[in-house]
Write a protein that holds these residues in place. Structure first.
Motif, PDB file in Angstrom:
ATOM      1  N   LEU A 192       3.856   5.578  -5.650  1.00  0.00           N
ATOM      2  CA  LEU A 192       3.682   5.575  -7.101  1.00  0.00           C
ATOM      3  C   LEU A 192       2.654   6.609  -7.537  1.00  0.00           C
ATOM      4  O   LEU A 192       2.872   7.358  -8.514  1.00  0.00           O
ATOM      5  CB  LEU A 192       3.260   4.181  -7.563  1.00  0.00           C
ATOM      6  N   LEU A 193       1.544   6.677  -6.815  1.00  0.00           N
ATOM      7  CA  LEU A 193       0.499   7.650  -7.152  1.00  0.00           C
ATOM      8  C   LEU A 193       1.010   9.082  -6.979  1.00  0.00           C
ATOM      9  O   LEU A 193       0.699   9.966  -7.790  1.00  0.00           O
ATOM     10  CB  LEU A 193      -0.731   7.415  -6.273  1.00  0.00           C
ATOM     11  N   LEU A 194       1.801   9.282  -5.916  1.00  0.00           N
ATOM     12  CA  LEU A 194       2.362  10.622  -5.696  1.00  0.00           C
ATOM     13  C   LEU A 194       3.329  10.995  -6.816  1.00  0.00           C
ATOM     14  O   LEU A 194       3.345  12.141  -7.289  1.00  0.00           O
ATOM     15  CB  LEU A 194       3.065  10.673  -4.337  1.00  0.00           C
ATOM     16  N   VAL A 195       4.151  10.007  -7.248  1.00  0.00           N
ATOM     17  CA  VAL A 195       5.093  10.258  -8.345  1.00  0.00           C
ATOM     18  C   VAL A 195       4.333  10.590  -9.626  1.00  0.00           C
ATOM     19  O   VAL A 195       4.663  11.539 -10.348  1.00  0.00           O
ATOM     20  CB  VAL A 195       6.010   9.039  -8.552  1.00  0.00           C
ATOM     21  N   ILE A 196       3.283   9.796  -9.909  1.00  0.00           N
ATOM     22  CA  ILE A 196       2.478  10.049 -11.113  1.00  0.00           C
ATOM     23  C   ILE A 196       1.847  11.431 -11.046  1.00  0.00           C
ATOM     24  O   ILE A 196       1.838  12.184 -12.030  1.00  0.00           O
ATOM     25  CB  ILE A 196       1.399   8.961 -11.268  1.00  0.00           C
ATOM     26  N   ALA A 197       1.316  11.766  -9.858  1.00  0.00           N
ATOM     27  CA  ALA A 197       0.696  13.086  -9.697  1.00  0.00           C
ATOM     28  C   ALA A 197       1.728  14.189  -9.885  1.00  0.00           C
ATOM     29  O   ALA A 197       1.459  15.220 -10.526  1.00  0.00           O
ATOM     30  CB  ALA A 197       0.052  13.189  -8.314  1.00  0.00           C
ATOM     31  N   ALA A 198       2.938  13.967  -9.346  1.00  0.00           N
ATOM     32  CA  ALA A 198       3.992  14.975  -9.485  1.00  0.00           C
ATOM     33  C   ALA A 198       4.410  15.135 -10.945  1.00  0.00           C
ATOM     34  O   ALA A 198       4.582  16.260 -11.440  1.00  0.00           O
ATOM     35  CB  ALA A 198       5.190  14.574  -8.628  1.00  0.00           C
ATOM     36  N   LEU A 199       4.576  13.988 -11.645  1.00  0.00           N
ATOM     37  CA  LEU A 199       4.951  14.060 -13.062  1.00  0.00           C
ATOM     38  C   LEU A 199       3.862  14.726 -13.892  1.00  0.00           C
ATOM     39  O   LEU A 199       4.149  15.523 -14.797  1.00  0.00           O
ATOM     40  CB  LEU A 199       5.218  12.648 -13.595  1.00  0.00           C
ATOM     41  N   ALA A 200       2.612  14.386 -13.559  1.00  0.00           N
ATOM     42  CA  ALA A 200       1.504  15.016 -14.284  1.00  0.00           C
ATOM     43  C   ALA A 200       1.497  16.511 -14.034  1.00  0.00           C
ATOM     44  O   ALA A 200       1.304  17.320 -14.955  1.00  0.00           O
ATOM     45  CB  ALA A 200       0.177  14.392 -13.848  1.00  0.00           C
ATOM     46  N   ALA A 237       0.830  -1.199   0.000  1.00  0.00           N
ATOM     47  CA  ALA A 237       0.000   0.000   0.000  1.00  0.00           C
ATOM     48  C   ALA A 237       0.870   1.257   0.000  1.00  0.00           C
ATOM     49  O   ALA A 237       0.566   2.244  -0.686  1.00  0.00           O
ATOM     50  CB  ALA A 237      -0.919  -0.003   1.217  1.00  0.00           C
ATOM     51  N   PHE A 238       1.983   1.204   0.782  1.00  0.00           N
ATOM     52  CA  PHE A 238       2.887   2.354   0.821  1.00  0.00           C
ATOM     53  C   PHE A 238       3.521   2.580  -0.555  1.00  0.00           C
ATOM     54  O   PHE A 238       3.618   3.720  -1.037  1.00  0.00           O
ATOM     55  CB  PHE A 238       3.976   2.114   1.870  1.00  0.00           C
TER      56      PHE A 238
END
Length: 649
Positions: free
Chosen positions: A627-635, A621-622
């Protein structure tokens, strides 16, 4: 001409008034639910008397009988008396139920018309319920027994005797009563939650109560031509309306007028009206009697008045009922208790504080779980082999039924001690849950404790665990199924030492519990998609598939298994307490006055507390969160870059 007009008008008004009167029918429904064999006033039985104004006990069949008789005598309209199930299982009175059906004999004499079947009626298995109902009918005319959504197995003969009872019409899917000019259809349901906590009903199952109710309403309305429909529903009510089974029933099934509810022990002081359906429930143990006064007009029922009558010693006991109850106590002494060297009112111990059960570590839960470990270690362990010592004992909140209250004298009689843990039947077909024992490794002990941290919040109070020989801390903010943060096991000297519950620890630890709780190991595994899967093992680590093979034998020298009954374990443990004041009666040790820190919640959002020692679920889960934070940051970076390019143009 004028006289003719006046006469015609008068006749019209008279007929209209008569028609209006016929349209409006009065009816009273007196109702109880979840009596659980509480024939005497509730706690302590030593305090209960048949006199008025001298005790604080609540309930009692003799008092209820008086109240029902009084209500019937003053009502000018028809009265129906209904029980919504779980009339059985909870006191010493249920012990000879298969032979005597004591509860049903008394409920007949009290004037009950309709009795629905609840989940605890199946505690003695289908054959046991068949015996109870057959014994009852052999005693004379009984109230009408109802259950509409029972499904008998086509592949097993273990429910054949009960199926025959249904075929004989002793239990019916529905009934029709005519009261005055009102034709009333009644049917009864077993709810989803009730069915789930009735494992010994197998191979009997229960069809969906909503779909069954739709069929029953259609049958009663269309074929039986009833004007009013009453559902006797052992499904229940909870705080969340969207999870409250009887409110859902009212919303989804048109054509029901009244639901007499049971199972959840909910005390309503006013009816719930859901989608035009009147829902009532009267608590439990006969502490309150519900009285619903209805008017039925223009095809609909409405509440005229509702009263939840407190049953206490302001109500005189019915003398004939009281005499019969006393004779039943003598029968229990002779036929049930004498072989154990016990009697109904025998004083077992004294206490100067109450022992209560709450959804937390509780002093009564500690005492009962300790009694399991103590009893098995006394009868079935080898002092020379430490591995045979029971390290952990477990009891569930849902099986501990009554508080043990000190009352006027502080003396605790067998009857009140038994009421705290009264349920079950053994594999030997004798009353009382037997104790089983098996082995688990360190990681499995952690999984077992995660039932309390993760299953209990999802499934409710029945899944709260009372534990002995082990204590643990948990963080309720951690990932589900990975909330336990520290475990300690008690050694032979009573000292707690840290348990290694990492995957590398394959050491086996002996665990004891009753057979009912142990059957839920498979349910927990399947409910959690095998995340909390636990495999009971023998001493050598071989899987145990049949829990009957894990029964603790009280006397290996005799042929067969002599089951260790948990209620006997509790009585024996309490009789072993020291007599601290020299009056010849054991005293409850002071250590049970307060909690002992066996279950400690340590809520924290600190990242270290959330991740430390985490299992694959937590780290997965961590990782997903990162991963979601990285995707959000890249987006976000991509959007920012695109905006900069547009501005540059």
């Amino acid at each position: 001409m004028k006289k003719t007009i006046l006469l015609t008008a008068s006749m019209f008004l008279f007929l209209a008034a008569a028609s209006l009167h016929a349209e409006q029918t009065k009816l009273t429904i007196i109702h109880t639910n979840d009596l659980h064999s509480h024939i005497l006033g509730f706690a302590p039985n030593l305090d209960y008397t048949s006199e008025v104004g001298d005790d604080a006990t609540r309930g009692g069949f003799a008092r209820i009988a008086t109240e029902i008789r009084q209500i019937r005598s003053v009502k000018k309209n028809p009265v129906i008396v209904i029980d919504a199930g779980d009339f059985l299982m909870g006191t010493l009175f249920h012990m000879p139920s298969r032979e005597e059906a004591l509860e049903l004999q008394l409920m007949r004499d009290m004037g009950y018309d309709i009795i629905g079947l609840g989940n605890h009626e199946f505690d003695l298995k289908p054959r046991g319920l068949a015996r109870i109902l057959t014994a009852a009918t052999s005693k004379g005319k009984m109230p009408t027994f109802l259950l509409s959504n029972i499904v008998f197995s086509k592949d097993s003969d273990k429910d054949d005797t009960l199926e025959n009872v249904f075929k004989q019409g002793i239990v019916r899917p529905y009934t029709v009563m005519t009261k005055g000019d009102l034709r009333i259809g009644l049917f009864a349901l077993m709810g989803k939650d009730a069915a789930e906590v009735a494992p010994f009903a197998s191979p009997v199952t229960f069809s969906d109560q909503v779909e069954t109710a739709k069929k029953m309403v259609a049958l009663l309305r269309d074929r039986e031509k009833v004007r009013m429909v009453v559902a006797v529903s052992h499904s229940g009510l909870v705080k969340n309306p969207d999870k409250s089974e009887d409110r859902i029933l009212a919303r989804k099934v048109p054509g029901i007028d009244v639901i007499v509810s049971g199972h959840t022990h909910t005390l309503l002081t006013e009816p719930i009206v859901e989608n035009g359906v009147i829902i009532v429930q009267s608590g439990h143990y006969g502490k309150n009697l519900g009285v619903l006064d209805l008017s039925f007009r223009n095809g609909a029922a409405s509440v005229d008045r509702y009263e939840s009558i407190v049953i206490d010693d302001s109500i005189p006991s019915d003398a004939a009922m009281e005499k019969k109850i006393r004779s039943f106590i003598g029968l229990i002494d002779r036929k049930v208790l004498r072989e154990h060297g016990l009697s109904f009112y025998q004083t077992i111990m004294k206490t100067d504080f109450d022992l209560t059960i709450v959804e937390d570590e509780s002093n009564l839960g500690n005492l009962i779980s300790d009694s399991i470990r103590w009893y098995v270690n006394k009868y079935d362990s080898d002092p020379k082999d430490a591995s045979t010592r029971v390290a952990v004992a477990v009891e569930s909140f849902g099986l501990i039924r009554d508080d043990i209250l000190k009352g006027k004298t502080g003396k605790i009689a067998l009857t009140d001690l038994f009421n705290s843990f009264p349920l079950g039947i053994g594999s030997d077909d004798t009353m009382g849950y037997p104790i089983v024992s098996f082995y688990m490794n360190g990681p499995e002990l952690k999984k077992a404790l995660e039932v309390l941290t993760s299953i209990y919040p999802l499934k409710g109070s029945d899944y709260f665990l009372q534990i002995s020989g082990i204590k643990f801390n948990y963080n309720p903010n951690r990932m589900i199924f990975d909330r336990v943060t520290g475990i300690w096991l008690q050694d032979g000297k009573g000292e707690y030492r840290p348990l290694d519950y990492s995957a590398s620890n394959k050491t086996l630890y002996r665990v004891a519990a009753n057979i009912y709780n142990s059957t839920f190991l498979k349910i927990i595994g399947s409910f959690t998609m095998n995340i909390l899967n636990i495999v009971p093992k023998d001493k050598l680590g071989n899987p145990i598939s049949d829990l009957d093979k894990a029964l603790v034998d009280a006397d290996p020298a005799r042929e067969g298994v002599q089951e260790l009954k948990e209620w006997i374990a509790l009585v024996s443990y309490c009789k072993s307490f020291p007599d601290t004041d020299g009056d010849g009666i054991p005293d409850v040790p002071e250590e049970y006055r307060l909690k002992q820190g066996r279950v400690v919640a340590q809520a924290s959002w600190n990242p270290v507390a959330l991740l430390s020692g985490g299992n694959a679920l937590t780290w997965g889960a961590f990782g997903m969160l990162i991963l979601l934070l990285v995707i959000a940051a890249l987006a976000g970076y991509g959007i920012h870059s695109a905006v900069k390019r547009l501005r540059a143009r």
